[in-house]
Each structure stands twice: as C-alpha cells, then as structure tokens.
Design a protein around this motif. Structure first.
Motif, PDB file in Angstrom:
ATOM      1  N   ILE A 182       0.851  -1.187   0.000  1.00  0.00           N
ATOM      2  CA  ILE A 182       0.000   0.000   0.000  1.00  0.00           C
ATOM      3  C   ILE A 182       0.886   1.236   0.000  1.00  0.00           C
ATOM      4  N   ASP A 183       0.725   2.075  -1.007  1.00  0.00           N
ATOM      5  CA  ASP A 183       1.440   3.347  -1.057  1.00  0.00           C
ATOM      6  C   ASP A 183       0.547   4.393  -0.407  1.00  0.00           C
ATOM      7  N   ALA A 184       0.856   4.728   0.845  1.00  0.00           N
ATOM      8  CA  ALA A 184       0.032   5.686   1.593  1.00  0.00           C
ATOM      9  C   ALA A 184       0.574   7.106   1.497  1.00  0.00           C
ATOM     10  N   ASP A 185       1.540   7.333   0.623  1.00  0.00           N
ATOM     11  CA  ASP A 185       2.046   8.684   0.403  1.00  0.00           C
ATOM     12  C   ASP A 185       1.112   9.370  -0.590  1.00  0.00           C
ATOM     13  N   LEU A 186       0.189  10.148  -0.065  1.00  0.00           N
ATOM     14  CA  LEU A 186      -0.803  10.784  -0.927  1.00  0.00           C
ATOM     15  C   LEU A 186      -0.251  11.994  -1.670  1.00  0.00           C
ATOM     16  N   TRP A 187       0.903  12.507  -1.246  1.00  0.00           N
ATOM     17  CA  TRP A 187       1.515  13.668  -1.908  1.00  0.00           C
ATOM     18  C   TRP A 187       2.429  13.265  -3.045  1.00  0.00           C
ATOM     19  N   ARG A 188       3.210  12.217  -2.842  1.00  0.00           N
ATOM     20  CA  ARG A 188       4.171  11.789  -3.856  1.00  0.00           C
ATOM     21  C   ARG A 188       4.169  10.260  -3.997  1.00  0.00           C
ATOM     22  N   GLY A 197       5.156  -1.181 -11.676  1.00  0.00           N
ATOM     23  CA  GLY A 197       4.678  -1.212 -13.049  1.00  0.00           C
ATOM     24  C   GLY A 197       3.167  -1.384 -13.176  1.00  0.00           C
ATOM     25  N   VAL A 198       2.424  -0.721 -12.294  1.00  0.00           N
ATOM     26  CA  VAL A 198       0.955  -0.784 -12.359  1.00  0.00           C
ATOM     27  C   VAL A 198       0.396   0.615 -12.581  1.00  0.00           C
ATOM     28  N   SER A 199      -0.884   0.696 -12.881  1.00  0.00           N
ATOM     29  CA  SER A 199      -1.492   1.993 -13.158  1.00  0.00           C
ATOM     30  C   SER A 199      -1.616   2.843 -11.892  1.00  0.00           C
ATOM     31  N   PHE A 200      -1.602   4.139 -12.083  1.00  0.00           N
ATOM     32  CA  PHE A 200      -1.648   5.107 -10.990  1.00  0.00           C
ATOM     33  C   PHE A 200      -3.043   5.217 -10.387  1.00  0.00           C
ATOM     34  N   ARG A 201      -4.065   5.203 -11.222  1.00  0.00           N
ATOM     35  CA  ARG A 201      -5.454   5.374 -10.767  1.00  0.00           C
ATOM     36  C   ARG A 201      -6.263   4.129 -11.100  1.00  0.00           C
ATOM     37  N   PRO A 202      -7.252   3.809 -10.340  1.00  0.00           N
ATOM     38  CA  PRO A 202      -7.603   4.396  -9.056  1.00  0.00           C
ATOM     39  C   PRO A 202      -6.628   3.942  -7.980  1.00  0.00           C
ATOM     40  N   GLY A 203      -6.547   4.729  -6.916  1.00  0.00           N
ATOM     41  CA  GLY A 203      -5.605   4.431  -5.852  1.00  0.00           C
ATOM     42  C   GLY A 203      -6.207   4.619  -4.470  1.00  0.00           C
ATOM     43  N   LEU A 204      -5.334   4.685  -3.481  1.00  0.00           N
ATOM     44  CA  LEU A 204      -5.763   4.791  -2.084  1.00  0.00           C
ATOM     45  C   LEU A 204      -6.637   6.019  -1.852  1.00  0.00           C
ATOM     46  N   ALA A 205      -6.278   7.165  -2.417  1.00  0.00           N
ATOM     47  CA  ALA A 205      -7.081   8.382  -2.224  1.00  0.00           C
ATOM     48  C   ALA A 205      -8.491   8.188  -2.771  1.00  0.00           C
ATOM     49  N   LEU A 258     -10.090   5.320  -2.963  1.00  0.00           N
ATOM     50  CA  LEU A 258     -10.760   4.417  -2.031  1.00  0.00           C
ATOM     51  C   LEU A 258     -11.234   5.173  -0.794  1.00  0.00           C
ATOM     52  N   LEU A 259     -10.362   6.007  -0.226  1.00  0.00           N
ATOM     53  CA  LEU A 259     -10.704   6.758   0.980  1.00  0.00           C
ATOM     54  C   LEU A 259     -11.827   7.763   0.732  1.00  0.00           C
ATOM     55  N   ALA A 260     -11.923   8.277  -0.486  1.00  0.00           N
ATOM     56  CA  ALA A 260     -12.969   9.242  -0.834  1.00  0.00           C
ATOM     57  C   ALA A 260     -14.232   8.555  -1.367  1.00  0.00           C
ATOM     58  N   ASP A 261     -14.304   7.232  -1.241  1.00  0.00           N
ATOM     59  CA  ASP A 261     -15.442   6.450  -1.741  1.00  0.00           C
ATOM     60  C   ASP A 261     -15.692   6.651  -3.237  1.00  0.00           C
ATOM     61  N   LYS A 262     -14.605   6.870  -3.993  1.00  0.00           N
ATOM     62  CA  LYS A 262     -14.722   7.009  -5.446  1.00  0.00           C
ATOM     63  C   LYS A 262     -14.357   5.715  -6.169  1.00  0.00           C
ATOM     64  N   ALA A 263     -13.848   4.737  -5.401  1.00  0.00           N
ATOM     65  CA  ALA A 263     -13.467   3.456  -5.975  1.00  0.00           C
ATOM     66  C   ALA A 263     -13.605   2.375  -4.913  1.00  0.00           C
ATOM     67  N   SER A 264     -13.817   1.152  -5.361  1.00  0.00           N
ATOM     68  CA  SER A 264     -13.933   0.019  -4.445  1.00  0.00           C
ATOM     69  C   SER A 264     -12.560  -0.583  -4.164  1.00  0.00           C
TER      70      SER A 264
END
Length: 120
Positions: A81-87, A95-103, A105-111
């Motif tokens: 889990i990359d919990a660095d929301l700034w960088r 080598g995976v896609s950037f979005r969707p990500g932890l932010a 998930l936390l904003a209820d925009k992704a499962s």
C-alpha cells in the motif's frame, strides 16, 4: 530552495519486471525477512511499515522489494500500500497503473477491488 526540494529523485525502474532473485539486494531483503520471521514474536506478523524522516532514502524501493521477495520467494500473499498521498511512487516501482488508488478508495470514489492490482 529547501534541502528536501533539492533532492532529485531518480526515476524508479519497474522493479517487478526487472527483478533478479540472485541480485545482492534480493539476498539482503530475503535475509531481512528471514530474520524478522524467525523471531517467535514476529512469526505470524502480517504487516510491516516502511518509513523514514526524509525523502530519497529508499523507502519505496525497499517496500517494493520486500513485497516482491515475500511473494516470490516466501510465497506469501502480499499487499503493498502506497500511503504517500503527496508523492506516490509504488505504481512506478511495480509497473501498475496510478489510478484508481488509495485516495480514491478513501474518498469512496473506488472500491477495494478496483484499487488492488495483481502483479504476480
């Protein structure tokens, strides 16, 4: 310019694609995990956190390598889990896609299923 801003970050290679089980860094990560898991207090440990006070100290590389070695060598189910929301950088290191990500998930925009990606 602050010292933190002056740190130039080298681009992370796709560590998953270029991973070599016989490389010295893989051996050191394997030793680290063996040492952690050989301690009876850590034998059943299911989570580790990689952190430091400054930028450019190898947190992302170390974290990615721990995940790769735990999955490939020790055959453990691994979630990085990359919990660095700034960088965030783990997407590049693995080598995976950037979005969707932890932010998202936390904003209820992704499962949870949408933000997890199989790599092995």
């Amino acid at each position: 310019m602050s010292a933190a801003a002056a740190v130039k970050r080298a681009p992370l290679p796709d560590l998953l694609a270029s991973f070599d089980l016989d490389a010295p860094h893989a051996t050191e990560i394997r030793r680290l995990l063996q040492s952690l898991w050989s301690d009876p207090a850590n034998r059943e440990r299911k989570s580790f956190m990689v952190t430091s006070a400054g930028r450019g100290e190898g947190k992302s590389t170390t974290c990615a390598l721990i995940g790769i070695v735990a999955a490939r060598i020790f055959r453990r189910r691994t979630l990085v889990i990359d919990a660095d929301l700034w960088r965030p950088t783990m997407h590049r290191a693995l080598g995976v896609s950037f979005r969707p990500g932890l932010a998202d998930l936390l904003a209820d925009k992704a499962s949870l299923d949408a933000v997890t990606r199989p790599t092995l």
